[in-house]
Design a protein around this motif. Structure first.
Motif, PDB file in Angstrom:
ATOM      1  N   ARG A  28       9.153 -10.113 -14.768  1.00  0.00           N
ATOM      2  CA  ARG A  28       8.226  -9.420 -14.031  1.00  0.00           C
ATOM      3  C   ARG A  28       7.591  -8.197 -15.223  1.00  0.00           C
ATOM      4  N   PRO A  29       8.226  -7.793 -16.198  1.00  0.00           N
ATOM      5  CA  PRO A  29       7.882  -6.914 -17.204  1.00  0.00           C
ATOM      6  C   PRO A  29       6.573  -7.963 -18.052  1.00  0.00           C
ATOM      7  N   VAL A  30       6.760  -9.222 -18.067  1.00  0.00           N
ATOM      8  CA  VAL A  30       5.694  -9.940 -18.800  1.00  0.00           C
ATOM      9  C   VAL A  30       4.535  -9.909 -17.828  1.00  0.00           C
ATOM     10  N   LEU A  31       4.773 -10.245 -16.633  1.00  0.00           N
ATOM     11  CA  LEU A  31       3.277 -10.308 -15.662  1.00  0.00           C
ATOM     12  C   LEU A  31       2.630  -8.859 -15.589  1.00  0.00           C
ATOM     13  N   GLY A  32       3.622  -7.831 -15.653  1.00  0.00           N
ATOM     14  CA  GLY A  32       3.344  -6.402 -15.589  1.00  0.00           C
ATOM     15  C   GLY A  32       2.696  -6.161 -16.621  1.00  0.00           C
ATOM     16  N   ARG A  33       2.670  -6.675 -17.990  1.00  0.00           N
ATOM     17  CA  ARG A  33       1.806  -6.274 -19.345  1.00  0.00           C
ATOM     18  C   ARG A  33       0.597  -6.942 -19.095  1.00  0.00           C
ATOM     19  N   ALA A  34       0.674  -8.439 -18.718  1.00  0.00           N
ATOM     20  CA  ALA A  34      -0.651  -9.141 -18.633  1.00  0.00           C
ATOM     21  C   ALA A  34      -1.665  -8.521 -17.760  1.00  0.00           C
ATOM     22  N   LEU A  35      -1.330  -7.962 -16.420  1.00  0.00           N
ATOM     23  CA  LEU A  35      -1.950  -7.464 -15.558  1.00  0.00           C
ATOM     24  C   LEU A  35      -2.562  -6.041 -16.045  1.00  0.00           C
ATOM     25  N   ALA A  36      -1.786  -5.335 -17.116  1.00  0.00           N
ATOM     26  CA  ALA A  36      -2.339  -4.038 -17.468  1.00  0.00           C
ATOM     27  C   ALA A  36      -3.118  -4.267 -18.677  1.00  0.00           C
ATOM     28  N   GLU A  37      -3.366  -5.450 -19.121  1.00  0.00           N
ATOM     29  CA  GLU A  37      -4.386  -5.829 -20.084  1.00  0.00           C
ATOM     30  C   GLU A  37      -5.600  -5.967 -19.626  1.00  0.00           C
ATOM     31  N   LYS A  38      -5.560  -6.478 -18.071  1.00  0.00           N
ATOM     32  CA  LYS A  38      -6.895  -6.516 -17.485  1.00  0.00           C
ATOM     33  C   LYS A  38      -7.186  -5.196 -17.068  1.00  0.00           C
ATOM     34  N   TRP A  39      -6.363  -4.482 -16.826  1.00  0.00           N
ATOM     35  CA  TRP A  39      -6.715  -3.235 -16.078  1.00  0.00           C
ATOM     36  C   TRP A  39      -6.027  -2.164 -16.767  1.00  0.00           C
ATOM     37  N   PRO A  40      -6.464  -1.767 -18.102  1.00  0.00           N
ATOM     38  CA  PRO A  40      -5.944  -0.694 -18.909  1.00  0.00           C
ATOM     39  C   PRO A  40      -5.653   0.565 -18.076  1.00  0.00           C
ATOM     40  N   GLY A  41      -4.607   1.198 -18.605  1.00  0.00           N
ATOM     41  CA  GLY A  41      -4.311   2.404 -18.161  1.00  0.00           C
ATOM     42  C   GLY A  41      -3.597   2.590 -16.884  1.00  0.00           C
ATOM     43  N   ARG A  42      -3.265   1.291 -16.154  1.00  0.00           N
ATOM     44  CA  ARG A  42      -2.577   1.221 -15.053  1.00  0.00           C
ATOM     45  C   ARG A  42      -1.070   0.790 -15.348  1.00  0.00           C
ATOM     46  N   ARG A  72       0.866  -1.260   0.095  1.00  0.00           N
ATOM     47  CA  ARG A  72      -0.050   0.091  -0.032  1.00  0.00           C
ATOM     48  C   ARG A  72       0.688   1.233   0.041  1.00  0.00           C
ATOM     49  N   GLY A  73       1.889   1.188   0.797  1.00  0.00           N
ATOM     50  CA  GLY A  73       2.828   2.469   0.903  1.00  0.00           C
ATOM     51  C   GLY A  73       3.609   2.636  -0.350  1.00  0.00           C
ATOM     52  N   ALA A  74       4.121   1.532  -1.047  1.00  0.00           N
ATOM     53  CA  ALA A  74       4.828   1.764  -2.160  1.00  0.00           C
ATOM     54  C   ALA A  74       4.224   1.975  -3.396  1.00  0.00           C
ATOM     55  N   PHE A  75       3.001   1.144  -3.565  1.00  0.00           N
ATOM     56  CA  PHE A  75       2.344   0.972  -4.926  1.00  0.00           C
ATOM     57  C   PHE A  75       0.931   1.235  -4.750  1.00  0.00           C
ATOM     58  N   GLY A  76       0.630   1.819  -3.736  1.00  0.00           N
ATOM     59  CA  GLY A  76      -0.937   2.069  -3.421  1.00  0.00           C
ATOM     60  C   GLY A  76      -1.427   3.116  -4.625  1.00  0.00           C
ATOM     61  N   ARG A  77      -0.728   3.699  -5.156  1.00  0.00           N
ATOM     62  CA  ARG A  77      -1.171   4.763  -5.989  1.00  0.00           C
ATOM     63  C   ARG A  77      -1.462   3.982  -7.482  1.00  0.00           C
ATOM     64  N   ALA A  78      -0.752   2.923  -7.616  1.00  0.00           N
ATOM     65  CA  ALA A  78      -0.900   2.290  -8.987  1.00  0.00           C
ATOM     66  C   ALA A  78      -2.081   1.174  -8.694  1.00  0.00           C
ATOM     67  N   THR A  79      -2.476   0.783  -7.547  1.00  0.00           N
ATOM     68  CA  THR A  79      -3.587  -0.106  -7.292  1.00  0.00           C
ATOM     69  C   THR A  79      -4.814   0.445  -6.734  1.00  0.00           C
ATOM     70  N   ALA A  80      -4.943   1.937  -6.697  1.00  0.00           N
ATOM     71  CA  ALA A  80      -5.819   2.710  -6.032  1.00  0.00           C
ATOM     72  C   ALA A  80      -7.169   2.395  -6.593  1.00  0.00           C
ATOM     73  N   GLY A  81      -8.317   1.930  -5.973  1.00  0.00           N
ATOM     74  CA  GLY A  81      -9.553   1.523  -6.531  1.00  0.00           C
ATOM     75  C   GLY A  81      -9.708  -0.083  -6.956  1.00  0.00           C
ATOM     76  N   LEU A 111       1.699  -2.658 -10.766  1.00  0.00           N
ATOM     77  CA  LEU A 111       1.011  -3.769 -10.805  1.00  0.00           C
ATOM     78  C   LEU A 111       1.890  -5.162 -10.375  1.00  0.00           C
ATOM     79  N   ALA A 112       2.837  -5.380 -11.107  1.00  0.00           N
ATOM     80  CA  ALA A 112       3.672  -6.576 -11.085  1.00  0.00           C
ATOM     81  C   ALA A 112       4.450  -6.168  -9.710  1.00  0.00           C
ATOM     82  N   ARG A 113       4.890  -5.307  -9.215  1.00  0.00           N
ATOM     83  CA  ARG A 113       5.559  -5.360  -8.166  1.00  0.00           C
ATOM     84  C   ARG A 113       4.636  -5.393  -6.861  1.00  0.00           C
TER      85      ARG A 113
END
Length: 364
Positions: free
Chosen positions: A134-148, A104-113, A153-155
């Motif tokens: 990590r880059p592959v995981l991040g891209r996959a998660l961003a496909e589900k949550w576009p604009g993030r 929450r402290g480090a990446f709360g803004r990236a996952t807000a809401g 997300l990956a971290r």
């Protein structure tokens, strides 16, 4: 309560860290005793073991990682550590509340809401039994949550799920995208139930004590440890430091004479021995703290007296030792001898070695 001076604390912690004399114990035994090694970068764990073991070679640790005896993962304070596989199985569940706060402290803004449970479940399904960068995981998660932010997300997954970063990640001088794998698949076993904090507290004291409650919290990232420490009080020795603070310790833990000699040691960058206490005066003065946060420390007579790095250029490896204050001729000789051994270990591939001494730029 018996008073323990700053020098007495230095010798007690140094003894437990195998910094008064190198140990013939195995690398896994030392990693277990120290409750892990700081591993933000690949090289420091190798250097941390070299500075403590009588016989250690680079392939010893690489083999432990390949054999899955030791694993690299996000643990204490939300930072990367190498721990034994057996310790990981109970440490990770115990540290989960802290890691949730870290996320929450480090990446709360990236996952807000976002529903974090859904994020974790999605990452778990995507990872499956595979190793994914990590880059592959991040891209996959961003496909589900576009604009993030894919990185955020990956971290975040490192705080939400028990994931391990398998080799070649974490091996000597290796750089590249960080791989992720679910811990239970890498280890072939489920994680243990989270134990009571008392287990962690006693392990910490064995490696870093005597210490205050705040020291344990600063090292682990956990909070509210006063009550479990008080529950342990009947089984602990209680001392006080020069500021009058209560120090807790295991009854049979070593507390050498403050005048016992302490040899020169080149510590790994971010070595936990210089980070594991709220009051770090047992290892250094306050003006030196900011330097060891970013650079590897060298100790003389048990205390941080400088920082070091190795520069490689044209087949020459130069050990650059920067000192906070002048040293005696005997201390410079000891630094040179230990520095020569360090270069033979860490820069064996370079044909020529050199050692340079200069003062720390205190204004930097």
């Amino acid at each position: 309560m018996t008073l323990l001076t700053r020098r007495a604390l230095n010798r007690a912690t140094s003894a437990r860290q195998f910094l008064l004399a190198r140990t013939s114990a195995s690398a896994p035994e030392v990693i277990e005793h120290l409750v892990g090694l700081q591993a933000q970068d690949p090289d420091p764990p190798y250097l941390g073991l070299w500075s403590r073991l009588t016989a250690f070679e680079l392939d010893h640790l690489t083999r432990l990682l390949d054999e899955r005896t030791v694993v690299r993962a996000t643990l204490f304070r939300g930072t990367q550590h190498l721990v034994t596989a057996e310790d990981y199985r109970w440490l990770r569940p115990l540290l989960q509340p802290m890691l949730a706060r870290w996320q929450r402290g480090a990446f709360g803004r990236a996952t807000a809401g976002l529903d974090l449970a859904e994020l974790a479940a999605t990452a778990r399904v995507f990872l499956g039994h595979d190793v994914v960068t990590r880059p592959v995981l991040g891209r996959a998660l961003a496909e589900k949550w576009p604009g993030r932010d894919p990185v955020g997300l990956a971290r975040s997954v490192q705080g939400l799920l028990p994931v391990i970063h398998p080799p070649p990640d974490g091996t000597w001088r290796r750089r590249g995208a960080t791989p992720f794998v679910l811990a239970e698949h890498w280890l072939g076993r489920s994680l243990a139930d989270a134990p009571e904090p008392a287990r962690l507290i006693q392990r910490y004291l064995a490696a870093f004590g005597p210490a205050t409650v705040k020291d344990v919290q600063a090292w682990s990232g956990l909070t509210r440890l006063r009550e479990p420490v008080d529950d342990l009080r009947p089984r602990l020795r209680v001392f006080r430091d020069e500021a009058g603070r209560e120090l807790f310790d295991l009854p049979e833990a070593p507390r050498p004479d403050p005048d016992v000699p302490a040899p020169v040691r080149f510590l790994a960058a971010l070595d936990n021995v210089v980070l594991a206490h709220t009051d770090r005066s047992r290892m250094m003065t306050d003006d030196r703290r900011r330097h060891v946060i970013v650079e590897a420390a060298v100790t003389v007579d048990g205390f941080v007296r400088g920082v070091w790095s190795i520069r490689r250029e044209g087949g020459l490896a130069t050990l650059d030792v920067r000192l906070f204050a002048p040293v005696t001729s005997a201390e410079e000789t000891a630094l040179t001898e230990e520095g020569t051994r360090l270069l033979r270990f860490a820069a064996a591939e370079e044909g020529r070695h050199d050692i340079r001494f200069r003062p720390v730029d205190q204004s930097a």
